[in-house]
Write a protein that holds these residues in place. Structure first.
Motif, PDB file in Angstrom:
ATOM      1  N   SER A 152       0.771  -1.245   0.000  1.00  0.00           N
ATOM      2  CA  SER A 152       0.000   0.000   0.000  1.00  0.00           C
ATOM      3  C   SER A 152       0.798   1.287   0.000  1.00  0.00           C
ATOM      4  CB  SER A 152      -0.956  -0.007   1.178  1.00  0.00           C
ATOM      5  OG  SER A 152      -1.729  -1.151   1.177  1.00  0.00           O
ATOM      6  N   PRO A 153       1.491   1.657  -1.001  1.00  0.00           N
ATOM      7  CA  PRO A 153       1.894   0.800  -2.120  1.00  0.00           C
ATOM      8  C   PRO A 153       3.206   0.112  -1.820  1.00  0.00           C
ATOM      9  CG  PRO A 153       2.569   3.036  -2.533  1.00  0.00           C
ATOM     10  CD  PRO A 153       1.871   3.050  -1.196  1.00  0.00           C
ATOM     11  N   ARG A 154       3.660  -0.748  -2.729  1.00  0.00           N
ATOM     12  CA  ARG A 154       4.946  -1.415  -2.547  1.00  0.00           C
ATOM     13  C   ARG A 154       6.053  -0.535  -3.098  1.00  0.00           C
ATOM     14  NH1 ARG A 154       3.739  -7.747  -4.005  1.00  0.00           N
ATOM     15  NH2 ARG A 154       1.971  -7.981  -2.618  1.00  0.00           N
ATOM     16  N   HIS A 155       7.128  -0.406  -2.363  1.00  0.00           N
ATOM     17  CA  HIS A 155       8.268   0.390  -2.804  1.00  0.00           C
ATOM     18  C   HIS A 155       9.416  -0.550  -3.132  1.00  0.00           C
ATOM     19  CE1 HIS A 155       6.250   4.033  -1.505  1.00  0.00           C
ATOM     20  NE2 HIS A 155       5.917   3.396  -0.403  1.00  0.00           N
ATOM     21  N   LEU A 156       9.877  -0.520  -4.361  1.00  0.00           N
ATOM     22  CA  LEU A 156      10.955  -1.393  -4.794  1.00  0.00           C
ATOM     23  C   LEU A 156      12.283  -0.657  -4.670  1.00  0.00           C
ATOM     24  CD1 LEU A 156       9.416  -2.957  -7.984  1.00  0.00           C
ATOM     25  CD2 LEU A 156       9.272  -3.729  -5.622  1.00  0.00           C
ATOM     26  N   ARG A 157      13.292  -1.373  -4.223  1.00  0.00           N
ATOM     27  CA  ARG A 157      14.612  -0.758  -4.152  1.00  0.00           C
ATOM     28  C   ARG A 157      15.655  -1.820  -4.416  1.00  0.00           C
ATOM     29  NH1 ARG A 157      16.973  -2.266   0.551  1.00  0.00           N
ATOM     30  NH2 ARG A 157      15.621  -3.118   2.164  1.00  0.00           N
ATOM     31  N   LEU A 158      16.672  -1.455  -5.156  1.00  0.00           N
ATOM     32  CA  LEU A 158      17.787  -2.360  -5.392  1.00  0.00           C
ATOM     33  C   LEU A 158      18.619  -2.435  -4.137  1.00  0.00           C
ATOM     34  CD1 LEU A 158      18.885  -1.283  -8.953  1.00  0.00           C
ATOM     35  CD2 LEU A 158      17.779  -3.402  -8.295  1.00  0.00           C
TER      36      LEU A 158
ATOM     37  N   GLU B 193      16.865 -13.754 -24.741  1.00  0.00           N
ATOM     38  CA  GLU B 193      16.290 -14.603 -23.700  1.00  0.00           C
ATOM     39  C   GLU B 193      16.072 -13.818 -22.412  1.00  0.00           C
ATOM     40  OE1 GLU B 193      18.835 -15.278 -25.538  1.00  0.00           O
ATOM     41  OE2 GLU B 193      18.577 -17.221 -26.524  1.00  0.00           O
ATOM     42  N   ALA B 194      17.010 -12.910 -22.109  1.00  0.00           N
ATOM     43  CA  ALA B 194      16.885 -12.101 -20.897  1.00  0.00           C
ATOM     44  C   ALA B 194      15.632 -11.234 -20.949  1.00  0.00           C
ATOM     45  CB  ALA B 194      18.127 -11.240 -20.704  1.00  0.00           C
ATOM     46  N   GLU B 195      15.297 -10.708 -22.117  1.00  0.00           N
ATOM     47  CA  GLU B 195      14.099  -9.874 -22.231  1.00  0.00           C
ATOM     48  C   GLU B 195      12.834 -10.695 -22.025  1.00  0.00           C
ATOM     49  OE1 GLU B 195      13.428  -6.523 -22.554  1.00  0.00           O
ATOM     50  OE2 GLU B 195      15.507  -6.527 -21.875  1.00  0.00           O
ATOM     51  N   VAL B 196      12.812 -11.920 -22.543  1.00  0.00           N
ATOM     52  CA  VAL B 196      11.669 -12.805 -22.315  1.00  0.00           C
ATOM     53  C   VAL B 196      11.568 -13.135 -20.826  1.00  0.00           C
ATOM     54  CG1 VAL B 196      10.629 -15.042 -22.843  1.00  0.00           C
ATOM     55  CG2 VAL B 196      11.828 -13.772 -24.639  1.00  0.00           C
ATOM     56  N   LEU B 197      12.718 -13.353 -20.192  1.00  0.00           N
ATOM     57  CA  LEU B 197      12.741 -13.662 -18.767  1.00  0.00           C
ATOM     58  C   LEU B 197      12.233 -12.484 -17.939  1.00  0.00           C
ATOM     59  CD1 LEU B 197      13.433 -15.407 -16.364  1.00  0.00           C
ATOM     60  CD2 LEU B 197      15.832 -14.699 -16.601  1.00  0.00           C
ATOM     61  N   VAL B 198      12.610 -11.270 -18.321  1.00  0.00           N
ATOM     62  CA  VAL B 198      12.125 -10.076 -17.615  1.00  0.00           C
ATOM     63  C   VAL B 198      10.599 -10.039 -17.635  1.00  0.00           C
ATOM     64  CG1 VAL B 198      11.952  -7.560 -17.771  1.00  0.00           C
ATOM     65  CG2 VAL B 198      14.187  -8.667 -17.941  1.00  0.00           C
ATOM     66  N   ARG B 199      10.005 -10.321 -18.775  1.00  0.00           N
ATOM     67  CA  ARG B 199       8.541 -10.306 -18.884  1.00  0.00           C
ATOM     68  C   ARG B 199       7.912 -11.412 -18.058  1.00  0.00           C
ATOM     69  NH1 ARG B 199       9.981  -8.949 -24.252  1.00  0.00           N
ATOM     70  NH2 ARG B 199       9.674 -11.057 -25.039  1.00  0.00           N
ATOM     71  N   LEU B 200       8.554 -12.579 -18.042  1.00  0.00           N
ATOM     72  CA  LEU B 200       8.031 -13.693 -17.258  1.00  0.00           C
ATOM     73  C   LEU B 200       8.010 -13.349 -15.769  1.00  0.00           C
ATOM     74  CD1 LEU B 200       7.156 -16.613 -16.740  1.00  0.00           C
ATOM     75  CD2 LEU B 200       9.566 -17.295 -16.903  1.00  0.00           C
ATOM     76  N   LEU B 201       9.122 -12.816 -15.257  1.00  0.00           N
ATOM     77  CA  LEU B 201       9.203 -12.476 -13.838  1.00  0.00           C
ATOM     78  C   LEU B 201       8.267 -11.323 -13.484  1.00  0.00           C
ATOM     79  CD1 LEU B 201      13.059 -12.762 -13.267  1.00  0.00           C
ATOM     80  CD2 LEU B 201      11.290 -14.282 -12.375  1.00  0.00           C
ATOM     81  N   ALA B 202       8.211 -10.311 -14.331  1.00  0.00           N
ATOM     82  CA  ALA B 202       7.339  -9.169 -14.056  1.00  0.00           C
ATOM     83  C   ALA B 202       5.876  -9.594 -14.043  1.00  0.00           C
ATOM     84  CB  ALA B 202       7.570  -8.076 -15.100  1.00  0.00           C
ATOM     85  N   SER B 203       5.514 -10.445 -14.975  1.00  0.00           N
ATOM     86  CA  SER B 203       4.133 -10.929 -15.023  1.00  0.00           C
ATOM     87  C   SER B 203       3.788 -11.761 -13.806  1.00  0.00           C
ATOM     88  CB  SER B 203       3.926 -11.751 -16.302  1.00  0.00           C
ATOM     89  OG  SER B 203       2.644 -12.345 -16.315  1.00  0.00           O
TER      90      SER B 203
ATOM     91  N   ALA C 269       3.631  -4.179 -13.871  1.00  0.00           N
ATOM     92  CA  ALA C 269       4.561  -5.077 -14.547  1.00  0.00           C
ATOM     93  C   ALA C 269       5.621  -4.287 -15.307  1.00  0.00           C
ATOM     94  CB  ALA C 269       3.802  -6.004 -15.503  1.00  0.00           C
ATOM     95  N   GLN C 270       5.234  -3.141 -15.867  1.00  0.00           N
ATOM     96  CA  GLN C 270       6.208  -2.315 -16.582  1.00  0.00           C
ATOM     97  C   GLN C 270       7.256  -1.752 -15.629  1.00  0.00           C
ATOM     98  OE1 GLN C 270       3.669   0.572 -18.476  1.00  0.00           O
ATOM     99  NE2 GLN C 270       3.148  -0.775 -20.189  1.00  0.00           N
ATOM    100  N   LEU C 271       6.818  -1.340 -14.435  1.00  0.00           N
ATOM    101  CA  LEU C 271       7.757  -0.858 -13.430  1.00  0.00           C
ATOM    102  C   LEU C 271       8.697  -1.971 -12.997  1.00  0.00           C
ATOM    103  CD1 LEU C 271       8.834   1.134 -11.293  1.00  0.00           C
ATOM    104  CD2 LEU C 271       6.927   0.423  -9.823  1.00  0.00           C
ATOM    105  N   LEU C 272       8.130  -3.157 -12.755  1.00  0.00           N
ATOM    106  CA  LEU C 272       8.946  -4.293 -12.352  1.00  0.00           C
ATOM    107  C   LEU C 272       9.960  -4.656 -13.428  1.00  0.00           C
ATOM    108  CD1 LEU C 272       6.331  -6.673 -10.702  1.00  0.00           C
ATOM    109  CD2 LEU C 272       8.232  -5.528  -9.568  1.00  0.00           C
ATOM    110  N   ALA C 273       9.539  -4.594 -14.674  1.00  0.00           N
ATOM    111  CA  ALA C 273      10.430  -4.969 -15.784  1.00  0.00           C
ATOM    112  C   ALA C 273      11.692  -4.118 -15.767  1.00  0.00           C
ATOM    113  CB  ALA C 273       9.709  -4.825 -17.117  1.00  0.00           C
ATOM    114  N   PHE C 274      11.551  -2.834 -15.485  1.00  0.00           N
ATOM    115  CA  PHE C 274      12.713  -1.951 -15.439  1.00  0.00           C
ATOM    116  C   PHE C 274      13.685  -2.374 -14.338  1.00  0.00           C
ATOM    117  CE2 PHE C 274      14.754   1.715 -13.416  1.00  0.00           C
ATOM    118  CZ  PHE C 274      15.505   2.206 -14.471  1.00  0.00           C
ATOM    119  N   VAL C 275      13.148  -2.674 -13.153  1.00  0.00           N
ATOM    120  CA  VAL C 275      13.988  -3.048 -12.022  1.00  0.00           C
ATOM    121  C   VAL C 275      14.614  -4.427 -12.234  1.00  0.00           C
ATOM    122  CG1 VAL C 275      14.041  -3.396  -9.523  1.00  0.00           C
ATOM    123  CG2 VAL C 275      12.527  -1.672 -10.508  1.00  0.00           C
TER     124      VAL C 275
END
Length: 288
Positions: A26-32, A95-105, A120-126
């Motif tokens: 609420s909301p989730r904050h992503l950080r590396l 393959e890495a780009e396909v993997l990014v979509r799989l994990l984000a989804s 999912a678009q935000l996750l894909a970037f991270v």
């Protein structure tokens, strides 16, 4: 199913992947989070120079392991198709780009506070940045990807096909030692010098076909073939019954469980689980 040093999903084959994303609600904050410190026996790898993309200098032994990782293959045939699991290499950009979509989804499936597509678009970037850094830690850590090819009777289904390998069906990450260990592993904290399985997930349309079970075996096979310590750790959320039962049947035992107080940080309670893999003599092959 399990987690790395970047984002933090809970380990679950069926529904909840376990990316090392640190998340709140609420909301989730992503950080590396920072990569684990390089603290291994001599000769010890050291971080690459600035701009090196998170890689490490490799000893002759590590170079040999890098070749073994590149050659790693785990194959299994089902009545409904076949699965091949291998390591993602630094040159596998498509393959890495396909993997990014799989994990984000996978991670955005349970998001209710925002449109799943935007999240999912935000996750894909991270995730894209995270994968770039983790691939640079080979052979101390490996990102495994599994490709599924349906039997002739099932051909013609949906999915992203990558050349002759088939559709990318699943992924998992294996940290093999302290150098490749996550920088911020979930609680209960596993010993970083031992292999750790995380970020394990199966594509939604291919679940409940036994792929998760074989992916877990592929992770264990890699640990043995890379001559790492044979005590393996992973996490599983208490609420994830399907992966938990899979881990138990595969020989994993609960080592520790999160305190109920983790709810105060809006996290789900997790089990830390462990398995002692059988000792295999050097040069012998481990069959699926």
């Amino acid at each position: 199913m399990a987690a790395p040093a970047l984002l933090s999903l809970s380990p679950a084959v069926s529904r909840h992947p376990h990316l090392l994303f640190s998340h709140t609600h609420s909301p989730r904050h992503l950080r590396l989070t920072p990569l684990a410190a390089s603290s291994s026996p001599s000769p010890s790898p050291s971080p690459s120079p600035a701009g090196g993309g998170g890689g490490v200098f490799l000893s002759p032994s590590a170079l040999s392991q890098l070749d073994a990782l590149a050659a790693f293959r785990y194959e299994h045939t089902f009545p409904h198709g076949s699965l091949t699991v291998r390591a993602l290499t630094p040159t596998d950009d498509a393959e890495a780009e396909v993997l990014v979509r799989l994990l984000a989804s996978s991670f955005s499936e349970d998001v209710r506070w925002a449109p799943a597509q935007r999240y999912a678009q935000l996750l894909a970037f991270v995730i894209r940045r995270y994968l770039y850094e983790r691939r640079g830690l080979a052979p101390h850590a490996a990102v495994l990807v599994g490709f599924y090819k349906p039997a002739a009777a099932e051909e013609g289904g949906e999915g992203e096909v990558d050349g002759d390998e088939g559709e990318m069906a699943c992924t998992a990450e294996v940290s093999l030692d302290a150098v490749g260990a996550p920088g911020a592993p979930p609680t209960p904290t596993p010993p970083l010098e031992f292999p750790y399985i995380c970020n394990m997930t199966v594509k939604t349309s291919l679940r409940r076909r036994g792929i998760g079970k074989q992916l877990l075996k592929a992770c264990e096979d890699l640990v043995v073939k890379m001559d790492a310590k044979t005590r393996v750790y992973l996490h599983c959320r208490i609420i994830d019954e399907v992966p938990f039962n899979m881990y138990i049947k595969a020989g994993y035992d609960i080592v520790q469980t999160d305190s109920i107080l983790v709810w105060l940080s809006l996290q789900k309670r997790k089990h830390l689980m462990r398995k002692e893999l059988p000792q295999v003599s050097v040069g012998s092959d481990v069959q699926p």
